[in-house]
Design a protein around this motif. Structure first.
Motif, mmCIF file in Angstrom:
data_model
loop_
_atom_site.group_PDB
_atom_site.id
_atom_site.type_symbol
_atom_site.label_atom_id
_atom_site.label_comp_id
_atom_site.label_asym_id
_atom_site.label_seq_id
_atom_site.Cartn_x
_atom_site.Cartn_y
_atom_site.Cartn_z
ATOM 1 N N UNK A 96 0.821 -1.213 0.000
ATOM 2 C CA UNK A 96 0.000 0.000 0.000
ATOM 3 C C UNK A 96 0.859 1.268 0.000
ATOM 4 N N UNK A 97 2.057 1.161 0.534
ATOM 5 C CA UNK A 97 2.926 2.343 0.604
ATOM 6 C C UNK A 97 3.358 2.788 -0.801
ATOM 7 N N UNK A 138 2.624 8.829 -6.202
ATOM 8 C CA UNK A 138 2.297 10.256 -6.116
ATOM 9 C C UNK A 138 3.556 11.105 -6.198
ATOM 10 N N UNK A 139 4.559 10.756 -5.428
ATOM 11 C CA UNK A 139 5.775 11.569 -5.412
ATOM 12 C C UNK A 139 6.452 11.596 -6.784
ATOM 13 N N UNK A 143 1.603 3.560 -3.119
ATOM 14 C CA UNK A 143 0.756 4.692 -3.506
ATOM 15 C C UNK A 143 1.526 5.999 -3.305
ATOM 16 N N UNK A 144 2.167 6.081 -2.151
ATOM 17 C CA UNK A 144 2.926 7.279 -1.820
ATOM 18 C C UNK A 144 3.986 7.578 -2.882
ATOM 19 N N UNK A 180 -0.576 12.825 2.265
ATOM 20 C CA UNK A 180 -0.791 13.914 1.316
ATOM 21 C C UNK A 180 -2.202 14.467 1.453
ATOM 22 N N UNK A 200 11.575 18.158 -2.463
ATOM 23 C CA UNK A 200 10.596 18.228 -3.548
ATOM 24 C C UNK A 200 10.312 19.676 -3.987
#
Lengths: 270, 264, 263
Positions: free
Chosen positions: B43-44, B50-51, B46-47, C192, C43
């Motif tokens: 699941x991580x 996004x990044x 996903x992070x 986020x 970032x």
């Protein structure tokens, strides 16, 4: 041959002392105060091979500390001990092959496994081959009557069944000396009797030296020919059971021991 | 191989086997534990999706390198908690005086102790790590390196925790410090080293050895560098050596019976 | 109502003793936040740059706030305790007491976070001021309504977790579902803000508990506006009423099953 030889054995614990409360905690950090507890003071005795010895005394007398020093768990800070001719502190691992231990209040078995699996594990620990282990398990399980529950997970066994398994586990490698620390604690009288009978049998058939601590006079009366009483870290009596009974003809062993405890306490006060 | 080593190995294998058997008593829990840990780790991702939508690289890492980072961290953490889980909860044994049982056995105390339990969800971590690595399309040489780094990573995690845990022979409350530091180490190990600079970077390479456990290995996997490889190997040996030394130093103290708090 | 106040008070007193233990958790919180500070510093490359409408400071404060809510309310009572009660059969003794079991648990939960959350709030404020600096739009006048929003978020979260636990009446182990729920909140909701996700997903997320549990409160804190405030509070009330309805329904069904089948 001497199985155990102890000369002037001593052990002192340094315990940090702390006063109560937050203030005490801070004080303990700034000026740590230690207190010395002399758990075993200058203890000497010899146990011959094949002997059955009761090592008794009130709580905190130094029994467990002595057993721990004889098995290499604790280092003495005075005197020396030889078990099977070896110094437990220096040859702990080598000595471990020659001794067995049963601590009545501490389990060494894996509780979710069956006794059989446990024995195989202990067999491996003591470097027995699979075949040797099987033969030995068969032999001991017959003698200790484990047949009915050897394949039941240990956690489902009764206390009596469990302690029998504990003893078998500690006997797999044919130890020459067996240390039993309160083996019958919490058992009902019938089971106690069985356990005693088995220990006696081990002593007779395999010539195992037995070093037993117990609060139960019955254990001592039924098993031991010799008795050592310790109090406050010192030996106060080292005599044969027979001789004791001869000395106090009209008393039961229990009464005799109580007498001795009392007498010593009186002299200590006086 | 000498018989002593063979016998020791036999005991270790039995120990791991029995540990797993214990956990398999309840099969459903066993399997859900493992599969949910895999999902949990996955699941991580996903992070990271996004990044990487925001930037081409994160801390100098490509997405593939992040996968390698995660793969190595999960696999090493997993393997160390399958084989040596007790190295991560040593203070409890020390404080409660539970080392006695291992001291009366004729086997290596340290090995007997650290192999005496398992964390089942760690199997999920290990599997997840391997799955991620498989997605990285490694060549044969990289696979061999990855296997080597799995070993060094496992040793670094175990030894670091053992080192901290062994301090409980001297100090109280080490369980909390050990736990938090190891968890912190894992957190850092799942982010690229490029985002840390200066002092924190130095600390994370040498004091809390995240750099040695996973960052250097990922760099070596991405672009081979013999110097880095040797650094990792050297550091791993050094850390392992010192943790063992500290453990035995502490064990002597245990045997002298002068631990704080513990005495029976 | 009085009995729940008493329950609350006694739990509060009990947990006050563990304040030191709570502080131990600061370390994990700090590590997490530290990583995110570093991550976002990397970032954001140009000063004044915005990502998904957030400045760097807002982005970091956002994570700090969601994680504060997460760490501050991370207690076992709504999840493990309820499931444990049901599985062990102890629930039979609890439901005979003259209070409503679910309300009892929620009260207890409130007592637990009443210690943790303020501690984390202070800690978060301190490290935030030191590492990131103050939020430009933050006004003290809005603090009460922000706090209300955080508390509603916590409570909604507890109701949902309690619902999952109540399924222990039917299935043996609900922990995997708790885990899954936590994961969704944690991965999608805390790291986020919703705006950063692809636009097709955003309306979907607004329908999940994420919107009311963590996004809403954190958003208000980092970027307050009266319209947003009304919108989020309304959504929270809706969720709270709906969630409680489901919870009571599941509970009633579960208890009925218990009476039919025995403990």
């Amino acid at each position: 041959m001497q199985a155990i030889k102890v000369e002037h054995l001593s052990k002192t614990f340094r315990v940090k002392r702390k006063e109560k409360g937050m203030k005490g905690s801070i004080k303990a950090i700034l000026h740590p105060q230690t207190e010395e507890i002399r758990a075993v003071k200058d203890v000497s005795f010899v146990v011959e091979e094949g002997e059955v010895l009761a090592f008794i005394g009130p709580n905190g007398a130094g029994k467990s500390t002595t057993i721990k020093m004889l098995t290499g768990i604790l280092y003495p800070d005075g005197g020396c001990a030889k078990v099977l001719g070896m110094d437990p502190t220096k040859k702990r691992r080598q000595l471990a092959y020659g001794i067995g231990t049963v601590f009545g209040q501490k389990e060494q078995l894996w509780t979710h496994l069956t006794p059989y699996d446990n024995f195989r594990f202990f067999g491996a620990i003591y470097d027995l081959s699979e075949k040797e282990t099987e033969i030995r398990i068969d032999e001991l399980s017959n003698r200790f009557g484990l047949g009915d529950f050897i394949n039941t997970p240990v956690r489902n066994l009764s206390l009596g069944q469990r302690i029998r398994c504990e003893i078998v586990a500690s006997l797999l490698h044919r130890p020459k000396v067996l240390f039993l620390d309160e083996p019958t604690i919490g058992l009902d009288p019938v089971v106690k009797e069985t356990v005693r009978e088995l220990i006696r049998q081990m002593n007779r058939e395999e010539h195992t030296t037995i070093f037993l601590t117990s609060h139960d006079v019955g254990d001592i009366e039924k098993l031991c020919r010799r008795i050592i009483i310790v109090n406050d870290g010192q030996i106060v009596l080292d005599d044969s059971v027979e001789h004791l009974k001869h000395h106090y003809p009209d008393h039961s062993l229990e009464e005799i021991i109580t007498e001795i405890y009392k007498a010593k306490e009186l002299t200590a006060v006086g | 191989m000498s018989t002593a080593v063979k016998n020791q190995l036999r005991v270790c294998l039995l120990s791991v086997k029995y540990n797993i058997m214990r956990e398999m008593v309840n099969k459903v829990t066993f399997l859900t534990n493992i599969s949910f840990m895999i999902l949990n780790n996955a699941s991580i991702l996903v992070q990271w999706f996004i990044l990487f939508r925001l930037r081409e690289d994160v801390g100098g890492y490509t997405f593939r390198e992040i996968m390698m980072l995660w793969g190595l961290t999960a696999a090493s953490y997993g393997l160390s908690h399958i084989l040596f889980a007790r190295a991560f909860s040593l203070p409890e044994l020390v404080i409660k005086g539970k080392l006695d049982a291992y001291l009366v056995q004729p086997k290596n105390v340290l090995i007997s102790v650290i192999t005496s339990s398992i964390r089942i969800s760690a199997i999920g971590d290990l599997l997840y790590g391997i799955i991620l690595m498989a997605f990285c399309r490694l060549g044969l040489r990289e696979w061999i390196l990855a296997a080597l780094f799995l070993v060094t990573g496992t040793v670094v995690f175990t030894a670091f925790s053992l080192l901290l845990g062994s301090l409980s022979f001297w100090f109280l409350r080490m369980d909390i410090l050990e736990n938090q530091t190891v968890m912190g180490m894992v957190s850092f190990a799942t982010y690229p080293d490029g985002i840390f600079q200066g002092l924190s970077r130095f600390l994370l390479y040498f004091i809390i050895p995240v750099g040695m456990a996973v960052w250097h290995p990922v760099h070596v996997l991405a672009r081979f560098d013999a110097g880095m490889l040797l650094t990792v190997l050297g550091y791993t040996a050094l850390l392992a050596g010192s943790s063992v030394a500290v453990f035995y130093r502490g064990l002597k103290r245990y045997a002298s019976g002068n631990l704080m708090g513990a005495r029976t | 109502m009085r009995k729940y106040r008493v329950i609350y008070k006694s739990v509060l007193m009990e947990n006050l003793q563990y304040a030191a233990n709570v502080a131990m958790g600061f370390f994990s919180y700090f590590v997490f936040i530290y990583i995110f500070v570093k991550l976002w510093e990397y970032m954001y490359r140009m000063p004044g740059e915005r990502i998904a409408g957030y400045t760097k400071e807002q982005m970091i404060w956002y994570v700090m706030m969601t994680e504060m809510i997460w760490f501050g309310s991370n207690v076992a009572s709504v999840a493990n305790e309820v499931a444990g009660d049901i599985r062990s059969g102890d629930i039979a003794y609890r439901i005979n007491k003259p209070y409503h079991y679910t309300l009892y648990i929620l009260t207890k939960y409130t007592g637990e976070w009443s210690i943790r959350l303020p501690m984390y709030a202070v800690f978060a404020a301190v490290i935030g001021m030191v590492m990131v600096g103050p939020l430009p739009k933050f006004g003290l006048r809005e603090v009460p309504v922000m706090a209300l929003c955080v508390i509603l978020g916590l409570t909604i979260n507890a109701v949902f977790k309690l619902c999952i636990s109540l399924f222990s009446f039917w299935i043996e182990d609900t922990t995997p579902f708790q885990w899954l729920y936590d994961k969704v909140i944690l991965v999608v909701g805390t790291i986020f803000p919703i705006e950063i996700f692809p636009e097709i997903l955003q309306p979907l997320f607004k329908l999940t508990p994420i919107y009311t549990v963590c996004y809403g409160p954190a958003k208000l804190i980092v970027d307050f506006s009266p319209e947003k405030c009304v919108e989020i509070l309304a959504a929270q009330l809706l969720y709270l009423v709906g969630g409680c309805g489901v919870m009571l329904l599941v509970y009633r069904k579960g208890v009925k099953k218990l009476y039919v089948n025995g403990g």
